[in-house]
Design a protein around this motif. Structure first.
Motif, PDB file in Angstrom:
ATOM      1  N   ILE A 257       0.852  -1.185   0.000  1.00  0.00           N
ATOM      2  CA  ILE A 257       0.000   0.000   0.000  1.00  0.00           C
ATOM      3  C   ILE A 257       0.891   1.240   0.000  1.00  0.00           C
ATOM      4  CG2 ILE A 257      -1.792   1.280   1.230  1.00  0.00           C
ATOM      5  CD1 ILE A 257      -2.715  -1.394   2.380  1.00  0.00           C
ATOM      6  N   GLY A 258       0.858   1.971  -1.089  1.00  0.00           N
ATOM      7  CA  GLY A 258       1.669   3.174  -1.229  1.00  0.00           C
ATOM      8  C   GLY A 258       2.787   2.992  -2.231  1.00  0.00           C
TER       9      GLY A 258
ATOM     10  N   GLY B 104       5.442   7.939  -6.306  1.00  0.00           N
ATOM     11  CA  GLY B 104       6.434   8.886  -5.817  1.00  0.00           C
ATOM     12  C   GLY B 104       6.207   9.411  -4.427  1.00  0.00           C
ATOM     13  N   GLY B 105       4.955   9.481  -3.973  1.00  0.00           N
ATOM     14  CA  GLY B 105       4.718  10.070  -2.654  1.00  0.00           C
ATOM     15  C   GLY B 105       5.178  11.516  -2.632  1.00  0.00           C
ATOM     16  N   ARG B 106       6.187  11.803  -1.791  1.00  0.00           N
ATOM     17  CA  ARG B 106       6.721  13.164  -1.696  1.00  0.00           C
ATOM     18  C   ARG B 106       7.795  13.440  -2.751  1.00  0.00           C
ATOM     19  NH1 ARG B 106       8.571  12.339   4.214  1.00  0.00           N
ATOM     20  NH2 ARG B 106       7.723  10.270   3.943  1.00  0.00           N
ATOM     21  N   ILE B 107       8.149  12.439  -3.542  1.00  0.00           N
ATOM     22  CA  ILE B 107       9.239  12.582  -4.522  1.00  0.00           C
ATOM     23  C   ILE B 107       8.632  12.706  -5.918  1.00  0.00           C
ATOM     24  CG2 ILE B 107      11.447  11.640  -5.305  1.00  0.00           C
ATOM     25  CD1 ILE B 107      11.396  12.273  -2.343  1.00  0.00           C
ATOM     26  N   LYS B 108       8.149  13.906  -6.244  1.00  0.00           N
ATOM     27  CA  LYS B 108       7.482  14.136  -7.522  1.00  0.00           C
ATOM     28  C   LYS B 108       7.921  15.469  -8.127  1.00  0.00           C
ATOM     29  CE  LYS B 108       3.212  11.699  -6.217  1.00  0.00           C
ATOM     30  NZ  LYS B 108       1.789  11.883  -5.832  1.00  0.00           N
TER      31      LYS B 108
ATOM     32  N   GLN C  28     -13.252  -5.746  -1.538  1.00  0.00           N
ATOM     33  CA  GLN C  28     -12.319  -6.430  -0.654  1.00  0.00           C
ATOM     34  C   GLN C  28     -11.342  -7.251  -1.483  1.00  0.00           C
ATOM     35  OE1 GLN C  28     -14.144  -8.588   2.556  1.00  0.00           O
ATOM     36  NE2 GLN C  28     -15.377  -6.843   3.239  1.00  0.00           N
ATOM     37  N   LEU C  29     -10.060  -7.076  -1.188  1.00  0.00           N
ATOM     38  CA  LEU C  29      -9.010  -7.822  -1.888  1.00  0.00           C
ATOM     39  C   LEU C  29      -8.451  -8.885  -0.950  1.00  0.00           C
ATOM     40  CD1 LEU C  29      -6.984  -4.869  -3.483  1.00  0.00           C
ATOM     41  CD2 LEU C  29      -9.092  -5.928  -4.293  1.00  0.00           C
ATOM     42  N   LYS C  30      -8.456 -10.117  -1.419  1.00  0.00           N
ATOM     43  CA  LYS C  30      -7.821 -11.178  -0.652  1.00  0.00           C
ATOM     44  C   LYS C  30      -6.305 -11.054  -0.791  1.00  0.00           C
ATOM     45  CE  LYS C  30     -11.617 -13.357   0.591  1.00  0.00           C
ATOM     46  NZ  LYS C  30     -12.008 -13.547   1.996  1.00  0.00           N
ATOM     47  N   THR C  31      -5.581 -11.286   0.268  1.00  0.00           N
ATOM     48  CA  THR C  31      -4.132 -11.118   0.229  1.00  0.00           C
ATOM     49  C   THR C  31      -3.447 -12.112   1.162  1.00  0.00           C
ATOM     50  OG1 THR C  31      -2.340  -9.497   0.482  1.00  0.00           O
ATOM     51  CG2 THR C  31      -4.159  -9.350   2.043  1.00  0.00           C
ATOM     52  N   HIS C  32      -2.284 -12.590   0.762  1.00  0.00           N
ATOM     53  CA  HIS C  32      -1.474 -13.420   1.656  1.00  0.00           C
ATOM     54  C   HIS C  32      -0.677 -12.544   2.616  1.00  0.00           C
ATOM     55  CE1 HIS C  32      -1.806 -16.636  -1.623  1.00  0.00           C
ATOM     56  NE2 HIS C  32      -2.295 -17.198  -0.534  1.00  0.00           N
ATOM     57  N   PHE C  33      -0.060 -11.467   2.052  1.00  0.00           N
ATOM     58  CA  PHE C  33       0.737 -10.556   2.858  1.00  0.00           C
ATOM     59  C   PHE C  33       0.494  -9.136   2.378  1.00  0.00           C
ATOM     60  CE2 PHE C  33       3.116 -14.510   3.216  1.00  0.00           C
ATOM     61  CZ  PHE C  33       3.374 -14.552   4.582  1.00  0.00           C
ATOM     62  N   THR C  34       0.576  -8.193   3.329  1.00  0.00           N
ATOM     63  CA  THR C  34       0.426  -6.774   3.001  1.00  0.00           C
ATOM     64  C   THR C  34       1.568  -5.989   3.624  1.00  0.00           C
ATOM     65  OG1 THR C  34      -1.991  -6.970   2.979  1.00  0.00           O
ATOM     66  CG2 THR C  34      -1.069  -4.748   3.139  1.00  0.00           C
ATOM     67  N   ILE C  35       2.197  -5.141   2.814  1.00  0.00           N
ATOM     68  CA  ILE C  35       3.182  -4.174   3.310  1.00  0.00           C
ATOM     69  C   ILE C  35       2.533  -2.805   3.235  1.00  0.00           C
ATOM     70  CG2 ILE C  35       5.411  -3.055   2.916  1.00  0.00           C
ATOM     71  CD1 ILE C  35       6.402  -5.693   1.692  1.00  0.00           C
ATOM     72  N   ILE C  36       2.394  -2.150   4.376  1.00  0.00           N
ATOM     73  CA  ILE C  36       1.836  -0.796   4.399  1.00  0.00           C
ATOM     74  C   ILE C  36       2.998   0.190   4.336  1.00  0.00           C
ATOM     75  CG2 ILE C  36       0.405   0.850   5.649  1.00  0.00           C
ATOM     76  CD1 ILE C  36      -0.975  -1.480   7.004  1.00  0.00           C
ATOM     77  N   ALA C  37       3.190   0.786   3.169  1.00  0.00           N
ATOM     78  CA  ALA C  37       4.311   1.702   2.949  1.00  0.00           C
ATOM     79  C   ALA C  37       3.832   3.142   2.978  1.00  0.00           C
ATOM     80  CB  ALA C  37       5.003   1.381   1.627  1.00  0.00           C
ATOM     81  N   THR C  38       3.008   3.437   3.960  1.00  0.00           N
ATOM     82  CA  THR C  38       2.486   4.777   4.197  1.00  0.00           C
ATOM     83  C   THR C  38       2.104   4.836   5.666  1.00  0.00           C
ATOM     84  OG1 THR C  38       0.850   6.405   3.450  1.00  0.00           O
ATOM     85  CG2 THR C  38       0.120   4.128   3.582  1.00  0.00           C
ATOM     86  N   ALA C  39       1.637   5.979   6.139  1.00  0.00           N
ATOM     87  CA  ALA C  39       1.203   6.058   7.533  1.00  0.00           C
ATOM     88  C   ALA C  39       0.113   5.024   7.766  1.00  0.00           C
ATOM     89  CB  ALA C  39       0.702   7.457   7.849  1.00  0.00           C
ATOM     90  N   ALA C  40       0.260   4.208   8.815  1.00  0.00           N
ATOM     91  CA  ALA C  40      -0.588   3.029   8.980  1.00  0.00           C
ATOM     92  C   ALA C  40      -1.686   3.180  10.015  1.00  0.00           C
ATOM     93  CB  ALA C  40       0.287   1.827   9.351  1.00  0.00           C
ATOM     94  N   GLU C  41      -1.617   4.223  10.850  1.00  0.00           N
ATOM     95  CA  GLU C  41      -2.537   4.259  11.993  1.00  0.00           C
ATOM     96  C   GLU C  41      -4.004   4.353  11.583  1.00  0.00           C
ATOM     97  OE1 GLU C  41      -0.597   8.369  11.499  1.00  0.00           O
ATOM     98  OE2 GLU C  41       0.132   6.329  11.815  1.00  0.00           O
TER      99      GLU C  41
END
Length: 426
Positions: A11-12, A41-45, A241-254
């Motif tokens: 995610i991100g 890019g997030g903040r790198i644009k 809803q997306l089924k997933t085995h693993f998720t990496i949250i590459a953004t603020a997660a709270e």
């Protein structure tokens, strides 16, 4: 299951997410990145406006960063090099201070400048030598104090602190009082001493473009907003809803996961304003610092003092404001134009665009340079990535993305049971 059959979502599509995807790809997996906006890019644009390259906030790339060396091809980016120093505006006058040993053009002006005493200049040389002999790991294991306390403990004069260190490092740390950890100061000082500040010829967004092009088997879903992340399900804002085995949250997660143990991330903000001007106040590739304490402007940069891919009709000037203010945009623009004239003798500045960056850098304490891959795991199938886990730098963003991907790979290679996903997913 074959590696390519695992459903690994990131995610991100910021730098952390792109690095995580690259690491997963190199290990045989085919991740899916979910990005809320219309591009990576997030903040790198970098935007293109009237043929001017407008980075989302003035940013430089430090080529001494270990992860920059590992993941970026600076030659392919046509990296353009800043001179190792700064031009300081004070009371309508300007002076240059820099590393005259690395750039002979700066030697004489640096020796003559009264921004720093002879004692200050010798202390800068001594600190540079000391940090060259100190590892990054050792820097981040030192006791923390504020950068201001650190500089005073080293015996630097109030004058050089106010006229050089404050405006220079305020522009990097995005806070005007040098409250940032001394670990971060030593790390950045070391990186400047061992390498160069550079910008891709296409702007800072060139970094993102290169990382995206490196991905061969990763799918990126743009304009897709995530509402919630569960153990094996990702809930989108549209209800899918997306089924997933693993998720990496590459953004603020709270806001994506309930009951997180870590506190909500605090952020530093800034304003970056772009202007076109008919005449340059100087021609060297140096960052401009405003040393007047009453000024709202912190630093400025003349973008076509370096080669750029796209050149506008005149000269492009960016101005960074890190001090808090309650000005409306038209009031802010008017104030900045007035200060450019008073402090820098820059006339006829024509406003182009403002970037108000509310989440420019994470505000952190107890900074680290690295973490174990296992530390990125917060739930059985959910991992975190982002510079906020370590320190506010591009190097940290890359490191955390790498570690999160390694955490997923280790979980799979350690024999974690993963069930087949039979439901359709995007």
């Amino acid at each position: 299951m074959n590696k390519q059959d695992y459903k690994i979502h990131i995610i991100g599509a910021g730098i952390s997410g792109l690095i995580a995807a690259q690491v997963l790809e190199k290990n045989g997996y085919r991740p899916i990145i979910i990005e809320a906006s219309d591009r990576a890019g997030g903040r790198i644009k970098t935007d293109l406006v009237n043929s001017y390259q407008l980075d989302h906030g003035f940013q430089v790339l430090l080529d001494a960063y270990p992860k920059v060396k590992q993941y970026l091809n600076l030659d392919a980016l046509e990296a353009q090099y800043f001179a190792p120093g700064a031009i300081i505006f004070k009371n309508g006058e300007k002076q240059i201070i820099g590393d005259g040993f690395r750039n002979k053009n700066l030697l004489w002006s640096t020796l003559l400048t009264n921004v720093a005493t002879i004692s200050d200049k010798l202390k800068i040389l001594a600190l540079n030598k000391s940090l060259r002999n100190t590892t990054i790991k050792d820097i981040f294991n030192k006791p923390e104090q504020t950068t201001l306390q650190y500089l005073k403990s080293k015996g630097f004069s109030d004058k050089v602190i106010e006229q050089f260190f404050k405006p220079f490092y305020s522009g990097i740390f995005l806070e005007p009082h040098l409250e940032t950890s001394s670990r971060m100061f030593e790390f950045v000082f070391k990186m400047f001493g061992e390498g160069n500040a550079v910008l891709p010829k296409a702007g800072i967004g060139g970094v993102t473009n290169q990382l995206v092009k490196e991905l061969k088997s990763t799918k990126i879903l743009y304009n897709t907003k995530v509402k919630e992340v569960k153990d094996k399900v990702i809930v989108l804002e549209n209800g899918e809803q997306l089924k997933t085995h693993f998720t990496i949250i590459a953004t603020a997660a709270e806001h994506l996961i309930g009951n997180l143990n870590n506190q909500q991330t605090q952020w530093k903000s800034c304003d970056c304003l772009y202007f076109e001007i008919p005449e340059k106040p100087y021609k060297l590739p140096l960052i401009g610092l405003i040393a007047d304490t009453d000024a709202l402007i912190n630093n400025l940069w003349l973008h076509n003092n370096l080669d750029v891919d796209s050149v506008g009709a005149q000269n492009l000037l960016s101005v960074t404001v890190v001090k808090s203010h309650n000005l409306k945009e038209d009031e802010l623009v008017e104030r900045v134009i007035k200060e450019l004239k008073n402090y820098c003798k820059i006339d006829d500045a024509k406003f182009i665009k403002r970037f108000k960056i509310d989440k420019a850098l994470p505000k952190l304490h107890d900074l680290r340079c690295d973490m174990a891959a296992t530390e990125t795991r917060i739930k059985p199938t959910i991992f975190l990535a982002g510079d906020y886990l370590l320190n506010a730098s591009l190097n940290a963003a890359m490191t955390s993305g790498e570690r999160a991907a390694e955490g997923v790979i280790a979980a799979l290679e350690d024999g974690l049971f993963v069930e087949e996903l039979t439901s359709e997913y995007i």
